[in-house]
Design a protein around this motif. Sequence first.
Motif, PDB file in Angstrom:
ATOM      1  N   VAL A  13     -44.091  12.183  -5.226  1.00 19.79           N
ATOM      2  CA  VAL A  13     -43.859  10.677  -5.111  1.00 19.79           C
ATOM      3  C   VAL A  13     -42.729   9.880  -4.894  1.00 19.79           C
ATOM      4  O   VAL A  13     -41.719   9.360  -3.535  1.00 19.79           O
ATOM      5  CB  VAL A  13     -44.767   9.729  -6.021  1.00 19.79           C
ATOM      6  CG1 VAL A  13     -44.727   8.512  -5.137  1.00 19.79           C
ATOM      7  CG2 VAL A  13     -45.968  10.182  -5.248  1.00 19.79           C
ATOM      8  N   ALA A  14     -41.244  10.249  -5.937  1.00 23.90           N
ATOM      9  CA  ALA A  14     -39.945   9.900  -5.719  1.00 23.90           C
ATOM     10  C   ALA A  14     -38.975  10.642  -5.375  1.00 23.90           C
ATOM     11  O   ALA A  14     -38.752   9.649  -3.996  1.00 23.90           O
ATOM     12  CB  ALA A  14     -39.476   9.565  -7.800  1.00 23.90           C
ATOM     13  N   ARG A  15     -39.304  11.605  -4.713  1.00 29.67           N
ATOM     14  CA  ARG A  15     -38.806  12.824  -3.459  1.00 29.67           C
ATOM     15  C   ARG A  15     -39.266  11.939  -2.592  1.00 29.67           C
ATOM     16  O   ARG A  15     -38.452  11.739  -1.584  1.00 29.67           O
ATOM     17  CB  ARG A  15     -38.581  13.690  -3.999  1.00 29.67           C
ATOM     18  CG  ARG A  15     -38.257  14.498  -5.381  1.00 29.67           C
ATOM     19  CD  ARG A  15     -37.484  16.142  -5.035  1.00 29.67           C
ATOM     20  NE  ARG A  15     -38.588  16.819  -4.900  1.00 29.67           N
ATOM     21  CZ  ARG A  15     -39.981  17.042  -6.168  1.00 29.67           C
ATOM     22  NH1 ARG A  15     -38.451  16.605  -7.625  1.00 29.67           N
ATOM     23  NH2 ARG A  15     -40.514  17.563  -6.089  1.00 29.67           N
ATOM     24  N   LEU A  16     -40.612  11.605  -2.334  1.00 29.01           N
ATOM     25  CA  LEU A  16     -41.052  10.977  -0.672  1.00 29.01           C
ATOM     26  C   LEU A  16     -40.707   9.629  -0.560  1.00 29.01           C
ATOM     27  O   LEU A  16     -40.096   9.034   0.687  1.00 29.01           O
ATOM     28  CB  LEU A  16     -42.197  11.245  -1.028  1.00 29.01           C
ATOM     29  CG  LEU A  16     -43.468  10.647  -0.231  1.00 29.01           C
ATOM     30  CD1 LEU A  16     -43.080  11.415   1.140  1.00 29.01           C
ATOM     31  CD2 LEU A  16     -44.527  10.346   0.153  1.00 29.01           C
ATOM     32  N   ASP A  72     -36.717   6.312   2.938  1.00 32.07           N
ATOM     33  CA  ASP A  72     -35.396   5.713   2.777  1.00 32.07           C
ATOM     34  C   ASP A  72     -34.162   6.277   3.688  1.00 32.07           C
ATOM     35  O   ASP A  72     -33.965   5.483   4.235  1.00 32.07           O
ATOM     36  CB  ASP A  72     -34.937   5.335   1.448  1.00 32.07           C
ATOM     37  CG  ASP A  72     -36.068   4.495   0.799  1.00 32.07           C
ATOM     38  OD1 ASP A  72     -36.621   3.631   1.096  1.00 32.07           O
ATOM     39  OD2 ASP A  72     -35.923   4.519  -0.818  1.00 32.07           O
ATOM     40  N   ILE A  73     -34.022   7.444   2.999  1.00 32.74           N
ATOM     41  CA  ILE A  73     -33.155   8.368   3.771  1.00 32.74           C
ATOM     42  C   ILE A  73     -32.997   8.049   5.122  1.00 32.74           C
ATOM     43  O   ILE A  73     -31.731   8.586   6.379  1.00 32.74           O
ATOM     44  CB  ILE A  73     -32.220   9.824   2.970  1.00 32.74           C
ATOM     45  CG1 ILE A  73     -30.334   9.431   3.888  1.00 32.74           C
ATOM     46  CG2 ILE A  73     -33.528  10.633   3.469  1.00 32.74           C
ATOM     47  CD1 ILE A  73     -29.784   8.757   3.136  1.00 32.74           C
ATOM     48  N   ASP A 133     -27.418   3.657 -10.715  1.00 28.81           N
ATOM     49  CA  ASP A 133     -28.222   2.693  -9.024  1.00 28.81           C
ATOM     50  C   ASP A 133     -28.615   3.056  -7.944  1.00 28.81           C
ATOM     51  O   ASP A 133     -27.734   3.764  -7.051  1.00 28.81           O
ATOM     52  CB  ASP A 133     -26.389   1.823  -8.906  1.00 28.81           C
ATOM     53  CG  ASP A 133     -27.182   0.422  -7.944  1.00 28.81           C
ATOM     54  OD1 ASP A 133     -28.431   0.287  -8.054  1.00 28.81           O
ATOM     55  OD2 ASP A 133     -26.525  -0.203  -8.324  1.00 28.81           O
ATOM     56  N   THR A 134     -30.347   3.205  -7.467  1.00 28.34           N
ATOM     57  CA  THR A 134     -30.310   2.968  -6.321  1.00 28.34           C
ATOM     58  C   THR A 134     -31.612   2.209  -5.536  1.00 28.34           C
ATOM     59  O   THR A 134     -31.818   2.301  -5.064  1.00 28.34           O
ATOM     60  CB  THR A 134     -31.886   4.020  -6.832  1.00 28.34           C
ATOM     61  OG1 THR A 134     -32.956   3.348  -7.901  1.00 28.34           O
ATOM     62  CG2 THR A 134     -31.370   5.734  -7.597  1.00 28.34           C
ATOM     63  N   SER A 135     -30.185   1.190  -5.766  1.00 27.78           N
ATOM     64  CA  SER A 135     -30.552  -0.138  -4.967  1.00 27.78           C
ATOM     65  C   SER A 135     -30.551  -0.423  -3.593  1.00 27.78           C
ATOM     66  O   SER A 135     -30.882  -0.315  -3.197  1.00 27.78           O
ATOM     67  CB  SER A 135     -29.659  -1.144  -5.786  1.00 27.78           C
ATOM     68  OG  SER A 135     -28.736  -1.112  -5.820  1.00 27.78           O
ATOM     69  N   LEU A 181     -37.704   3.829  -3.253  1.00 25.88           N
ATOM     70  CA  LEU A 181     -37.338   4.637  -4.505  1.00 25.88           C
ATOM     71  C   LEU A 181     -37.256   3.827  -5.351  1.00 25.88           C
ATOM     72  O   LEU A 181     -37.097   4.071  -6.842  1.00 25.88           O
ATOM     73  CB  LEU A 181     -35.664   6.001  -4.266  1.00 25.88           C
ATOM     74  CG  LEU A 181     -35.880   6.626  -5.181  1.00 25.88           C
ATOM     75  CD1 LEU A 181     -36.644   7.077  -6.100  1.00 25.88           C
ATOM     76  CD2 LEU A 181     -34.136   7.458  -4.814  1.00 25.88           C
ATOM     77  N   ASN A 182     -36.521   3.275  -5.561  1.00 26.93           N
ATOM     78  CA  ASN A 182     -35.607   1.636  -5.865  1.00 26.93           C
ATOM     79  C   ASN A 182     -36.782   1.384  -7.054  1.00 26.93           C
ATOM     80  O   ASN A 182     -37.702   1.058  -7.839  1.00 26.93           O
ATOM     81  CB  ASN A 182     -35.190   1.087  -5.691  1.00 26.93           C
ATOM     82  CG  ASN A 182     -34.013   0.292  -6.940  1.00 26.93           C
ATOM     83  OD1 ASN A 182     -33.992   0.779  -7.741  1.00 26.93           O
ATOM     84  ND2 ASN A 182     -34.260  -1.158  -6.911  1.00 26.93           N
ATOM     85  N   GLY A 183     -38.295   1.358  -5.977  1.00 25.64           N
ATOM     86  CA  GLY A 183     -39.552   0.261  -6.019  1.00 25.64           C
ATOM     87  C   GLY A 183     -40.302   1.027  -7.181  1.00 25.64           C
ATOM     88  O   GLY A 183     -40.604   0.668  -8.263  1.00 25.64           O
TER      89      GLY A 183
END
Length: 394
Positions: A172-175, A180-181, A224-226, A231-233
Motif C-alpha cells: 500500500v505504501a508503494r501504491l 504521488d510520482i 523526509d517524504t513530505s 505516501l507521507n500521510g
Amino acid sequence: MNEHILFCKKLTGRTTGQDVFNVIDNFFSQHKLDWKSCSHVCTDGAAAMTGRVNGLMAHIKKVNPDVTWTHCMIHREALASKRMSPELNDVLNDAVKVINFIQSRPLNHRLFQSLCEDGGSEHKQLLLHTDVRWLSRGKTLQRLFELRNEVRAFLSEHTHPLVAMFDDADWVARLGYLSDIFSKLNQLNLSLQGKDTNVLSLYDKVCGFMEKIKLWQSKCEKGDTSCFLQLNGYIATGECDRAPIVKIVHTHLSKLKNEFNSYFPDIDNKSSTLDWVRNPFVTCINSSIPARLQEDLIDVSSDRSLKMRYSSTPLTQFWCGVEKEYPELEKHALNELLPFGSTYLCEVTFSAMTHIKTKHRNRLNLENNLVTAVATISPRLTKLMGGLKCHINW
C-alpha cells in the motif's frame, strides 16, 4: 506566425519511412510546395521516422540536407518515466488488474458504486487505466489509493486473490508513492501540451522538473517524504516502516533522474545558450552566434523602444517585428523558436478524430473532413506558404 494542420492522408498498406515520405512528397508536389521551405521536422522516436537509411528523415534529407529533426519532448518525457524497478512495476501491474476487474465488468462496476455510496465515500468509482502516453496513470492510481478500503472490502466479498495486497502495508505504501510520482509526472505532461508553444518554454519546464527530482532525492536521503503527500500521510499512520519504502523511493528517483538525463542530454546548457532569444535586453552577448549578429544584438538591447515593445508583446511576435531593422538576427532567433517542441497538435487532432469516427460513422473520409473538424476554416496554402518556412509535426 501560423500553426495549423496542413493535411491528413490515409496510409494504405505499409507504414515505412518511404511510404510516409511518398505521401508527404506527393502532397507537396500537388500544391507546389518546395522542400527547401521545410526547415524542421518533429516526430516521435520510431525507427520508421528516424532511421538513417530508410527512415522518413533519411528520405527528407535527400531532398533538403539542411532540415533538422526534433524528438517530441512529450514522447521523451513518457519514455523517461516508463522504466521502474521490479518492486514498483509489480505494484502497478497489480493495481491495473484490480481496476480492470472492477471497472471492465458492468455488474462489478454497479456493485462497487453501491458500496461507495453506502459507505459515504467521496468518490463513487475508480478510473479505468489506459496505457497511452497522453493519459496519466497519476489520477488512476490516486483514486485507487483513496478508495483502498472500499476496494479491499469489495475484493474480499468476491474472494479475489489480490485482496491480500491491500493487507500488505508495504504494498500500500508503494501504491501511495506511485500515485504521488505519477501525479507529478502528469503535471509535467500537461504543462508540455498546448498550441503555440516553443522549445524554449518546454526546455524550461523539463529543466524545472529535473531540479525537482534532485530536491526529492536530497530529502529522501534524510528520510523526509513530505514532498509525496499520499505516501507521507500513510507513513504517518504508523502502519508501515519508513526505512524500506524510503530506500525504494530513493532508488526510483535515482533511476528517474538518469532516464531524464538520457532522453534530455545537456538540456540545461542548450537552454542557457538561447537566453538571448528569451530576453535580448538582460543577457550577456552570446558567443555561440556569429560576430555580425552579436553586433545586431547589442543594437537591439540598446533600443529602448524595442524594450518597451518586448514587455507587452509575445516572444515570437516581438522577433517578427525586428525583421525590418535586423533581418539576419530575426531569422536566426526565429530559427530557434520555430521548431515544434512536441507532436501535440497531431495527437489532439487524432483525439478529435476518435470522437468523430465512431462505429456509426466509420465510413467517413477523414482526409476531407478532419481539418475542418479541428478548425472551421481550412488553411489557404498559397497564402500561408508563400515565402514562409514549413515545419512538419508527425
